[in-house]
Design an enzyme around this catalytic site. Structure first.
Site, PDB file in Angstrom:
ATOM      1  N   HIS A   1     -35.453 -21.413  32.587  1.00 59.46           N
ATOM      2  CA  HIS A   1     -36.167 -21.615  33.855  1.00 59.46           C
ATOM      3  C   HIS A   1     -37.656 -21.490  33.583  1.00 59.46           C
ATOM      4  CE1 HIS A   1     -35.623 -17.283  33.567  1.00 59.46           C
ATOM      5  NE2 HIS A   1     -36.393 -17.040  34.604  1.00 59.46           N
TER       6      HIS A   1
ATOM      7  N   ASP B   1     -42.516 -15.457  31.590  1.00 60.28           N
ATOM      8  CA  ASP B   1     -42.056 -14.539  30.531  1.00 60.28           C
ATOM      9  C   ASP B   1     -41.014 -15.205  29.626  1.00 60.28           C
ATOM     10  OD1 ASP B   1     -40.374 -14.373  32.851  1.00 60.28           O
ATOM     11  OD2 ASP B   1     -39.454 -12.565  32.061  1.00 60.28           O
ATOM     12  N   HIS B   2     -40.496 -16.375  30.024  1.00 63.44           N
ATOM     13  CA  HIS B   2     -39.544 -17.111  29.187  1.00 63.44           C
ATOM     14  C   HIS B   2     -40.193 -18.296  28.482  1.00 63.44           C
ATOM     15  CE1 HIS B   2     -35.786 -15.188  30.755  1.00 63.44           C
ATOM     16  NE2 HIS B   2     -36.702 -14.755  31.603  1.00 63.44           N
TER      17      HIS B   2
ATOM     18  N   HIS C   1     -40.072 -19.480  34.597  1.00 60.41           N
ATOM     19  CA  HIS C   1     -40.864 -18.238  34.667  1.00 60.41           C
ATOM     20  C   HIS C   1     -41.572 -17.977  33.344  1.00 60.41           C
ATOM     21  CE1 HIS C   1     -38.339 -16.494  38.212  1.00 60.41           C
ATOM     22  NE2 HIS C   1     -39.123 -17.484  38.573  1.00 60.41           N
TER      23      HIS C   1
END
Ligand SMILES: [Zn+2]
Length: 220
Positions: free
Chosen positions: A49, A53-54, A51
């Site tokens: 996804h 932090d990914h 976001h």
């Protein structure tokens, strides 16, 4: 939520797939490059996804970056659309029963489903989709591997259903104050997590309203 950081996975070889590169710290990216080189290089970067932090390190890896749609297959990984935590959230399944779950299911604790677009209903459907797949191991975006996927998925479903039951019970007793509903239904939540619990409650209220199960207006 990053917990102790985001898990990055390398799958396959000649070339390998990097799943959720995580942050863009130089030593982290160097570790990914070195591990990938031992597997014949990076063929593709897949994201569960959008976001940050990914995804933050994704563009640094000199490979195509894809956040696939449900049904897409990339280098042996089948994509399942699993909206809820994020609208664009997907999971990846190997042919051998490993599921890279992103933030749909976590190795520790429970995941955030922010209100908006009836996200909680979508999230419950996403959990049901995974329950219907033959999965032996879940490799989550945060926390340790989940070796009992069936039990953990059932736990996740039951946890949300428990909140919904308690919320409906409090509403049936005539409670209409958001603060009072939060205090009674999320009474086990430490005070520092109450803002997140309030978000969870909004997602529940939105789902109940969409299902026509919200008895009248709430106080703000
Ligand atoms: Zn996330």
């Amino acid at each position: 939520m990053t917990l102790e950081g985001t898990n990055t996975y390398l799958y396959g070889s000649d070339p390998c797939v990097v799943i959720d590169p995580g942050d863009d710290a130089p030593d982290h990216l160097e570790a990914i490059r070195a591990a990938a080189a031992a597997r014949g290089g990076i063929g593709l970067v897949l994201l569960t996804h959008s976001h940050r932090d990914h995804t933050a390190g994704a563009e640094e890896l000199d490979a195509e970056v894809v956040l696939p749609a449900g049904g897409d297959i990339h280098l042996g990984l089948r994509t399942i659309a699993t909206p809820g935590h994020a609208e664009d959230h997907v999971c990846f399944l190997t042919e051998t029963g490993v599921c890279f779950s992103g933030d749909l299911v976590l190795g520790l604790g429970s995941t955030i489903v922010p209100p908006g677009g009836n996200s909680l209903a979508a999230y419950m459907d996403s959990l049901a989709l995974l329950q219907a797949e033959p999965i032996d191991l879940i490799a989550p975006g945060h926390g340790p591997w989940i070796t009992d996927p069936e039990a953990r998925l059932a736990e996740y479903v039951e946890h949300r259903e428990m909140r919904e039951r308690r919320l409906l019970a409090a509403l049936a007793e005539g409670e209409r104050s958001r603060a009072a509903l939060l205090a009674s239904v999320w009474d086990d939540v430490p005070i520092e997590l109450l803002p997140m619990a309030a978000m969870a409650m909004e997602a529940h209220l939105e789902k109940l309203e969409a299902e026509g199960r919200l008895p009248g207006e709430l106080d703000p």
